[in-house]
Structures are given as structure tokens and as C-alpha cells.
Design a protein around this motif. Structure first.
Motif, PDB file in Angstrom:
ATOM      1  N   PHE A 235       0.831  -1.202   0.000  1.00  0.00           N
ATOM      2  CA  PHE A 235       0.000   0.000   0.000  1.00  0.00           C
ATOM      3  C   PHE A 235       0.869   1.258   0.000  1.00  0.00           C
ATOM      4  O   PHE A 235       1.936   1.298   0.617  1.00  0.00           O
ATOM      5  CB  PHE A 235      -0.903   0.029   1.236  1.00  0.00           C
ATOM      6  CG  PHE A 235      -2.065  -0.918   1.172  1.00  0.00           C
ATOM      7  CD1 PHE A 235      -3.218  -0.583   0.474  1.00  0.00           C
ATOM      8  CD2 PHE A 235      -2.014  -2.146   1.808  1.00  0.00           C
ATOM      9  CE1 PHE A 235      -4.298  -1.455   0.415  1.00  0.00           C
ATOM     10  CE2 PHE A 235      -3.082  -3.026   1.760  1.00  0.00           C
ATOM     11  CZ  PHE A 235      -4.226  -2.679   1.059  1.00  0.00           C
ATOM     12  N   SER A 236       0.377   2.277  -0.688  1.00  0.00           N
ATOM     13  CA  SER A 236       1.060   3.571  -0.711  1.00  0.00           C
ATOM     14  C   SER A 236       0.034   4.642  -1.052  1.00  0.00           C
ATOM     15  O   SER A 236      -1.143   4.348  -1.301  1.00  0.00           O
ATOM     16  CB  SER A 236       2.177   3.571  -1.759  1.00  0.00           C
ATOM     17  OG  SER A 236       1.637   3.481  -3.069  1.00  0.00           O
ATOM     18  N   THR A 237       0.477   5.880  -1.095  1.00  0.00           N
ATOM     19  CA  THR A 237      -0.421   6.976  -1.454  1.00  0.00           C
ATOM     20  C   THR A 237      -1.005   6.776  -2.846  1.00  0.00           C
ATOM     21  O   THR A 237      -2.178   7.066  -3.094  1.00  0.00           O
ATOM     22  CB  THR A 237       0.331   8.319  -1.399  1.00  0.00           C
ATOM     23  OG1 THR A 237       0.854   8.506  -0.085  1.00  0.00           O
ATOM     24  CG2 THR A 237      -0.598   9.480  -1.729  1.00  0.00           C
ATOM     25  N   LEU A 238      -0.193   6.252  -3.763  1.00  0.00           N
ATOM     26  CA  LEU A 238      -0.626   6.074  -5.145  1.00  0.00           C
ATOM     27  C   LEU A 238      -1.260   4.711  -5.402  1.00  0.00           C
ATOM     28  O   LEU A 238      -1.798   4.477  -6.483  1.00  0.00           O
ATOM     29  CB  LEU A 238       0.568   6.273  -6.091  1.00  0.00           C
ATOM     30  CG  LEU A 238       1.236   7.651  -6.039  1.00  0.00           C
ATOM     31  CD1 LEU A 238       2.441   7.683  -6.970  1.00  0.00           C
ATOM     32  CD2 LEU A 238       0.243   8.745  -6.407  1.00  0.00           C
ATOM     33  N   ASP A 239      -1.187   3.818  -4.434  1.00  0.00           N
ATOM     34  CA  ASP A 239      -1.734   2.468  -4.606  1.00  0.00           C
ATOM     35  C   ASP A 239      -2.384   2.048  -3.289  1.00  0.00           C
ATOM     36  O   ASP A 239      -1.832   1.260  -2.533  1.00  0.00           O
ATOM     37  CB  ASP A 239      -0.614   1.501  -5.003  1.00  0.00           C
ATOM     38  CG  ASP A 239      -1.150   0.158  -5.488  1.00  0.00           C
ATOM     39  OD1 ASP A 239      -2.381  -0.008  -5.528  1.00  0.00           O
ATOM     40  OD2 ASP A 239      -0.334  -0.718  -5.820  1.00  0.00           O
ATOM     41  N   SER A 240      -3.566   2.594  -3.029  1.00  0.00           N
ATOM     42  CA  SER A 240      -4.192   2.452  -1.709  1.00  0.00           C
ATOM     43  C   SER A 240      -5.415   1.547  -1.721  1.00  0.00           C
ATOM     44  O   SER A 240      -6.193   1.539  -0.772  1.00  0.00           O
ATOM     45  CB  SER A 240      -4.606   3.838  -1.193  1.00  0.00           C
ATOM     46  OG  SER A 240      -5.547   4.437  -2.079  1.00  0.00           O
ATOM     47  N   PHE A 241      -5.585   0.749  -2.783  1.00  0.00           N
ATOM     48  CA  PHE A 241      -6.816  -0.018  -2.973  1.00  0.00           C
ATOM     49  C   PHE A 241      -6.447  -1.392  -3.510  1.00  0.00           C
ATOM     50  O   PHE A 241      -5.730  -1.506  -4.505  1.00  0.00           O
ATOM     51  CB  PHE A 241      -7.692   0.729  -3.989  1.00  0.00           C
ATOM     52  CG  PHE A 241      -9.151   0.378  -3.958  1.00  0.00           C
ATOM     53  CD1 PHE A 241      -9.952   0.750  -2.898  1.00  0.00           C
ATOM     54  CD2 PHE A 241      -9.734  -0.307  -5.018  1.00  0.00           C
ATOM     55  CE1 PHE A 241     -11.307   0.455  -2.885  1.00  0.00           C
ATOM     56  CE2 PHE A 241     -11.083  -0.608  -5.015  1.00  0.00           C
ATOM     57  CZ  PHE A 241     -11.872  -0.223  -3.946  1.00  0.00           C
ATOM     58  N   ALA A 242      -6.897  -2.459  -2.853  1.00  0.00           N
ATOM     59  CA  ALA A 242      -6.574  -3.812  -3.313  1.00  0.00           C
ATOM     60  C   ALA A 242      -7.699  -4.761  -2.928  1.00  0.00           C
ATOM     61  O   ALA A 242      -8.358  -4.576  -1.902  1.00  0.00           O
ATOM     62  CB  ALA A 242      -5.259  -4.286  -2.700  1.00  0.00           C
ATOM     63  N   GLY A 243      -7.918  -5.781  -3.757  1.00  0.00           N
ATOM     64  CA  GLY A 243      -8.952  -6.747  -3.418  1.00  0.00           C
ATOM     65  C   GLY A 243      -9.352  -7.600  -4.596  1.00  0.00           C
ATOM     66  O   GLY A 243      -8.563  -7.848  -5.504  1.00  0.00           O
ATOM     67  N   TRP A 244     -10.615  -8.022  -4.594  1.00  0.00           N
ATOM     68  CA  TRP A 244     -11.091  -9.016  -5.543  1.00  0.00           C
ATOM     69  C   TRP A 244     -12.401  -8.572  -6.189  1.00  0.00           C
ATOM     70  O   TRP A 244     -13.414  -8.397  -5.511  1.00  0.00           O
ATOM     71  CB  TRP A 244     -11.316 -10.347  -4.838  1.00  0.00           C
ATOM     72  CG  TRP A 244     -10.086 -10.912  -4.217  1.00  0.00           C
ATOM     73  CD1 TRP A 244      -9.204 -11.790  -4.770  1.00  0.00           C
ATOM     74  CD2 TRP A 244      -9.577 -10.639  -2.897  1.00  0.00           C
ATOM     75  NE1 TRP A 244      -8.187 -12.080  -3.898  1.00  0.00           N
ATOM     76  CE2 TRP A 244      -8.386 -11.392  -2.737  1.00  0.00           C
ATOM     77  CE3 TRP A 244     -10.019  -9.829  -1.843  1.00  0.00           C
ATOM     78  CZ2 TRP A 244      -7.639 -11.358  -1.570  1.00  0.00           C
ATOM     79  CZ3 TRP A 244      -9.270  -9.791  -0.680  1.00  0.00           C
ATOM     80  CH2 TRP A 244      -8.094 -10.552  -0.552  1.00  0.00           C
ATOM     81  N   THR A 245     -12.385  -8.413  -7.503  1.00  0.00           N
ATOM     82  CA  THR A 245     -13.618  -8.113  -8.238  1.00  0.00           C
ATOM     83  C   THR A 245     -14.536  -9.331  -8.246  1.00  0.00           C
ATOM     84  O   THR A 245     -15.758  -9.198  -8.182  1.00  0.00           O
ATOM     85  CB  THR A 245     -13.282  -7.687  -9.676  1.00  0.00           C
ATOM     86  OG1 THR A 245     -12.468  -6.508  -9.625  1.00  0.00           O
ATOM     87  CG2 THR A 245     -14.541  -7.385 -10.480  1.00  0.00           C
ATOM     88  N   TYR A 246     -13.941 -10.520  -8.313  1.00  0.00           N
ATOM     89  CA  TYR A 246     -14.712 -11.767  -8.282  1.00  0.00           C
ATOM     90  C   TYR A 246     -14.473 -12.454  -6.938  1.00  0.00           C
ATOM     91  O   TYR A 246     -13.956 -13.570  -6.887  1.00  0.00           O
ATOM     92  CB  TYR A 246     -14.288 -12.677  -9.431  1.00  0.00           C
ATOM     93  CG  TYR A 246     -14.525 -12.086 -10.803  1.00  0.00           C
ATOM     94  CD1 TYR A 246     -15.733 -12.270 -11.460  1.00  0.00           C
ATOM     95  CD2 TYR A 246     -13.532 -11.344 -11.433  1.00  0.00           C
ATOM     96  CE1 TYR A 246     -15.954 -11.727 -12.718  1.00  0.00           C
ATOM     97  CE2 TYR A 246     -13.743 -10.798 -12.692  1.00  0.00           C
ATOM     98  CZ  TYR A 246     -14.951 -10.994 -13.325  1.00  0.00           C
ATOM     99  OH  TYR A 246     -15.169 -10.462 -14.567  1.00  0.00           O
ATOM    100  N   PHE A 247     -14.843 -11.784  -5.856  1.00  0.00           N
ATOM    101  CA  PHE A 247     -14.543 -12.342  -4.536  1.00  0.00           C
ATOM    102  C   PHE A 247     -15.328 -13.623  -4.281  1.00  0.00           C
ATOM    103  O   PHE A 247     -14.776 -14.631  -3.843  1.00  0.00           O
ATOM    104  CB  PHE A 247     -14.859 -11.321  -3.439  1.00  0.00           C
ATOM    105  CG  PHE A 247     -14.506 -11.813  -2.057  1.00  0.00           C
ATOM    106  CD1 PHE A 247     -13.208 -11.720  -1.591  1.00  0.00           C
ATOM    107  CD2 PHE A 247     -15.470 -12.371  -1.229  1.00  0.00           C
ATOM    108  CE1 PHE A 247     -12.866 -12.189  -0.331  1.00  0.00           C
ATOM    109  CE2 PHE A 247     -15.146 -12.845   0.032  1.00  0.00           C
ATOM    110  CZ  PHE A 247     -13.843 -12.750   0.484  1.00  0.00           C
TER     111      PHE A 247
END
Length: 232
Positions: free
Chosen positions: A185-197
Motif C-alpha cells: 500500500f502507498s499513497t498512489l496504490d491504496s486499494f486492493a482486493g477481488w472483483t470476483y470475490f
């Protein structure tokens, strides 16, 4: 990733990859995909990637599918290197004693949710798209983890994390639905996860008890392995 010790400090390798599983009865390959990790940036603190759920065990062991024949299976991998680069500034990652954060989230009146997405408000926010997002819209639940206030991070700061998200079996007599991943995670990359959770059809199955009395319970577990800062 093999041979990483031969690369120069500060290197990054961007790859597009997919895995294959051979149907030995028909001589054709099943393509294994996960849109969240098919494209990866490998670097000194992220040397591997994997699929948390490749194929249901029942389907894998079914002789008619041809994936397991004579107690033997055949996997393949295809990797395309999209770009290699060396960052102009070096980074220092300080590895901490593992810091673990857990956040439970209980969502009532699930079927009556009106908004496209909702979020919780812990240190990291869980962001849920109850009716799906992008290609999974209408058939999958999408679930992401986001930094609540990424702008509060110092410039160049990155947080090396291991993320586990669970949808809870509320009767306690079966397995929780779990997905795991790693993210920087960083200021420019603050979102992560699964579209097909998780498939919506699977979420609503009465025998799984994920949705009980129109209430869904989930949990995020975040392990912070280290903090990275850019060196001048």
C-alpha cells in the motif's frame, strides 16, 4: 521468482502471467485466471504470486474431467515480461515484528442494500460491492481493502501487508469463505482486493450459512510485515 539475486538494487519486473491445467482425457488445457493477480509487479520484497483458489477439489479429482489421471496431474505456466525498470531512487524496507489487525464487519438487511458500494471505517476500510463490479456485476460480490487516509502517509512511504478477507459461516459448522493476498500500500496504490470475490449464488446458499436472516458477517485480517521509505 528465480534469479532475483542477480538483478540490480531497485529493480522491478512487470509480468502478465496465467496458469494451465491439462485435461489428459482430451489433451486440452484449462486456463486458470484471477484478474487481480494475473498482472504483477515483482520486486525485492514481492518475489512470488499465487492463486488462493485454483479449482474445486471435487472437480480436480473427478476422473471424467481428466485433470488427475493415474495419480498424476500436469500444470503449465505462461509468463510475458511487459516491462523491466530500475527505480531512480532506492527504497529501504524495515521489517517489523508482525503487526496484526483484525476488523469484523456485520451487514444487516443485505438484500435491501441500495447503494452500489458500502464501506466500513477501521484503520483500513473494507469496501463491498454487494451486486458486483465491472465484469462480475450481477453475479459476484466484489470486496476490497482500502487505506482510509492514504494522504496522511509521508511521500514515498509504502506498507508491506498480507491481507486475508473472510465471509463467515454464521452457524459455525462449516468453513468460512476465505481469500488471501499480498499488497504494498502507498499513497498512489491504496486499494486492493477481488472483483470476483465470491459468486452471489454461493453467498445465498442456505447450507453455507453465509447469509443468515439477511445478515452477512465478514472479517478482514491485515498483517503488516514492514514499512518502506524512499531514500534520497
Amino acid at each position: 521468482m528465480a534469479g532475483a539475486d542477480l538483478l540490480q538494487p531497485g529493480w522491478e519486473v512487470f509480468v502478465d502471467f496465467r496458469l494451465f491445467l491439462l485435461d489428459q482425457n482430451k489433451g486440452i488445457y484449462l486456463v486458470l485466471k484471477d484478474e487481480n493477480i494475473n498482472k504483477m509487479c515483482f520486486h525485492a520484497v514481492m518475489l512470488d504470486a499465487s492463486f488462493d483458489r485454483v479449482i474445486p477439489l471435487e472437480a480436480f479429482t473427478d476422473p471424467s474431467n481428466g485433470y488427475l489421471v493415474g495419480d498424476t496431474c500436469v500444470f503449465g505456466a505462461e509468463v510475458f515480461v511487459c516491462k523491466e525498470r530500475r527505480r531512480g531512487k532506492e527504497e529501504c524496507i524495515t521489517l517489523n515484528a508482525r503487526l496484526t489487525y483484525k476488523h469484523p464487519w456485520r451487514i444487516e438487511k443485505f438484500s435491501k442494500l441500495k447503494y452500489e458500494w458500502i464501506e466500513s471505517k477501521p484503520f483500513n476500510a473494507l469496501v463491498l460491492y454487494p451486486k458486483g463490479r465491472f465484469g462480475g456485476k450481477g453475479n459476484h460480490v466484489a470486496l476490497y481493502l482500502a487505506l482510509v487516509d492514504p494522504k496522511s502517509l509521508s511521500p514515498g512511504t509504502k506498507i508491506l501487508t498480507e491481507v486475508t478477507c473472510r465471509i463467515i459461516n454464521q452457524e459455525g459448522h462449516g468453513d468460512h469463505f476465505v481469500r488471501k493476498g499480498k499488497h504494498l500500500f502507498s499513497t498512489l496504490d491504496s486499494f486492493a482486493g477481488w472483483t470476483y470475490f465470491m459468486p452471489l449464488e454461493y453467498l445465498s446458499r442456505a447450507d453455507r450459512c453465509y447469509l443468515l436472516k439477511n445478515t452477512c458477517s465478514m472479517e478482514a485480517e491485515v498483517i503488516v510485515h514492514g514499512i518502506g521509505k524512499q531514500l534520497c
